[in-house]
Write an enzyme that holds these catalytic residues in place. Structure first.
Site, PDB file in Angstrom:
ATOM      1  N   VAL A 147      -5.380  80.601  29.682  1.00 14.83           N
ATOM      2  CA  VAL A 147      -4.898  81.985  29.642  1.00 14.83           C
ATOM      3  C   VAL A 147      -5.956  82.992  30.052  1.00 14.83           C
ATOM      4  O   VAL A 147      -5.640  84.158  30.313  1.00 14.83           O
ATOM      5  CB  VAL A 147      -4.345  82.353  28.245  1.00 14.83           C
ATOM      6  CG1 VAL A 147      -3.153  81.487  27.888  1.00 14.83           C
ATOM      7  CG2 VAL A 147      -5.440  82.280  27.169  1.00 14.83           C
ATOM      8  N   TYR A 170     -13.789  87.231  15.773  1.00 14.53           N
ATOM      9  CA  TYR A 170     -12.350  87.137  15.498  1.00 14.53           C
ATOM     10  C   TYR A 170     -11.793  88.496  15.090  1.00 14.53           C
ATOM     11  O   TYR A 170     -10.773  88.946  15.631  1.00 14.53           O
ATOM     12  CB  TYR A 170     -12.116  86.105  14.394  1.00 14.53           C
ATOM     13  CG  TYR A 170     -10.658  85.796  14.152  1.00 14.53           C
ATOM     14  CD1 TYR A 170      -9.932  85.044  15.066  1.00 14.53           C
ATOM     15  CD2 TYR A 170     -10.006  86.250  13.005  1.00 14.53           C
ATOM     16  CE1 TYR A 170      -8.597  84.744  14.846  1.00 14.53           C
ATOM     17  CE2 TYR A 170      -8.666  85.960  12.783  1.00 14.53           C
ATOM     18  CZ  TYR A 170      -7.966  85.212  13.703  1.00 14.53           C
ATOM     19  OH  TYR A 170      -6.642  84.930  13.484  1.00 14.53           O
ATOM     20  N   SER A 175     -11.725  90.937  18.026  1.00 11.88           N
ATOM     21  CA  SER A 175     -10.666  90.614  18.990  1.00 11.88           C
ATOM     22  C   SER A 175      -9.297  91.020  18.456  1.00 11.88           C
ATOM     23  O   SER A 175      -8.459  91.533  19.211  1.00 11.88           O
ATOM     24  CB  SER A 175     -10.690  89.121  19.323  1.00 11.88           C
ATOM     25  OG  SER A 175     -10.227  88.324  18.240  1.00 11.88           O
ATOM     26  N   LYS A 176      -9.065  90.813  17.183  1.00 12.22           N
ATOM     27  CA  LYS A 176      -7.754  91.124  16.621  1.00 12.22           C
ATOM     28  C   LYS A 176      -7.547  92.630  16.472  1.00 12.22           C
ATOM     29  O   LYS A 176      -6.407  93.124  16.589  1.00 12.22           O
ATOM     30  CB  LYS A 176      -7.570  90.401  15.285  1.00 12.22           C
ATOM     31  CG  LYS A 176      -7.532  88.879  15.416  1.00 12.22           C
ATOM     32  CD  LYS A 176      -6.388  88.405  16.317  1.00 12.22           C
ATOM     33  CE  LYS A 176      -6.254  86.905  16.377  1.00 12.22           C
ATOM     34  NZ  LYS A 176      -5.120  86.439  17.180  1.00 12.22           N
ATOM     35  N   ILE A 228     -10.389  77.200   9.427  1.00 19.73           N
ATOM     36  CA  ILE A 228     -11.161  78.379   9.044  1.00 19.73           C
ATOM     37  C   ILE A 228     -11.612  78.266   7.590  1.00 19.73           C
ATOM     38  O   ILE A 228     -12.781  78.520   7.251  1.00 19.73           O
ATOM     39  CB  ILE A 228     -10.325  79.658   9.245  1.00 19.73           C
ATOM     40  CG1 ILE A 228     -10.014  79.884  10.723  1.00 19.73           C
ATOM     41  CG2 ILE A 228     -11.044  80.878   8.667  1.00 19.73           C
ATOM     42  CD1 ILE A 228      -9.070  81.047  10.983  1.00 19.73           C
ATOM     43  N   SER A 240      -3.590  89.751  13.555  1.00 18.62           N
ATOM     44  CA  SER A 240      -3.927  89.117  12.281  1.00 18.62           C
ATOM     45  C   SER A 240      -4.163  90.209  11.250  1.00 18.62           C
ATOM     46  O   SER A 240      -4.386  91.378  11.607  1.00 18.62           O
ATOM     47  CB  SER A 240      -5.209  88.285  12.452  1.00 18.62           C
ATOM     48  OG  SER A 240      -5.782  87.946  11.212  1.00 18.62           O
TER      49      SER A 240
END
Length: 253
Positions: A63, A153, A156-157, A194, A140
């Site tokens: 992607v 993370y 990015s979210k 996680i 998230s």
């Protein structure tokens, strides 16, 4: 939530949430192209959806690659002649380390998959989507809050929410809705990985810690989050755009 003959692309389609979201839409009559990096995982996902026959197909793609993104959009249009729904679900979680120790290459990889992958999906799908369609971006609870050790993370979210808001304003003139689903912890392998690593860092039971932080007192079942995706993908969410739909059991409160 009738989605008969609606054509949908789901990135991260071989993973737990991607596959269950696809199944939810297939059960409402949709046609779904599952996109994922790993061909073997896609083959297993196709086996899970075999009862839906030619209404489901798979495409192996990175992607983060513009050419491969364009190719999976082309494939959906070649197969079924239209595109109505895009679910941007592909994502990785990265390392659990403080910012001062966070590996540069891991940060770049998380941003590439989670943010650039979603950007490219929107860039290449939006111009070719049918008017009145829907884009659902999976962020998230870490998109509206944060914890130590997850800088890539969480960053990015958070970024996905900004991207969603821009896309929602750009697409509104064509009646295309763009929304974010922000899940809390889900009882699946992605989350278990996680929690295992977080537990090692903190020397505690991370699953129990998270359950205690969730007002509803438990992790989500993946089917529960998939139903939220279905709501936004279908005409049931016809007047919702530019919004963040929390599905976290109250964890962000």
């Amino acid at each position: 939530m009738n989605m008969k003959d609606q054509v949908c692309i789901v990135t991260g389609g071989a993973g737990s949430l991607g596959l269950h979201s696809a199944l939810a839409m297939l059960e409402q009559g949709a046609r779904v192209l599952l996109v994922d990096l790993h061909a073997d995982a896609l083959a297993a996902a196709l086996a899970r959806t075999a009862s839906h026959g030619e209404r489901v197909a798979a495409f192996a793609a990175d992607v983060t690659n513009p050419d491969q993104t364009r190719a999976y959009v082309d494939d959906a249009l070649r197969r079924w002649g239209r595109l109505d729904v895009l679910v941007c679900n592909a994502g990785i979680n990265g390392a659990i380390k403080p910012i001062s120790d966070y590996p540069d290459d891991v940060f770049d990889a998380v941003m590439a998959v989670n943010v650039k992958g979603t950007f490219l999906a929107c860039k290449h799908a939006l111009p070719r989507m049918a008017d009145g369609g829907s884009i659902v971006i999976v962020s998230s609870v870490m998109g509206v809050t944060a914890d130590p050790g997850v800088c890539a993370y969480a960053t990015s979210k958070h970024a996905l929410i900004g991207l969603m808001r821009v896309a929602a304003k750009e697409a509104a003139g064509r009646g295309i809705r763009v929304n974010v689903v922000a899940p809390g912890p889900i009882a699946n392998d992605f989350q278990a990985d996680i929690e295992r690593r977080l537990g090692e860092v903190l020397d505690l039971d991370a699953t129990r810690m998270l359950d205690e932080a969730i007002p509803l007192g438990r992790h989500a079942r993946v089917e529960e989050i998939a139903r939220t995706v279905l709501f936004l993908a279908s005409n049931q969410g016809s007047f919702s755009t530019g919004s963040v739909f929390m599905a976290d059991g109250g964890m962000h409160i």
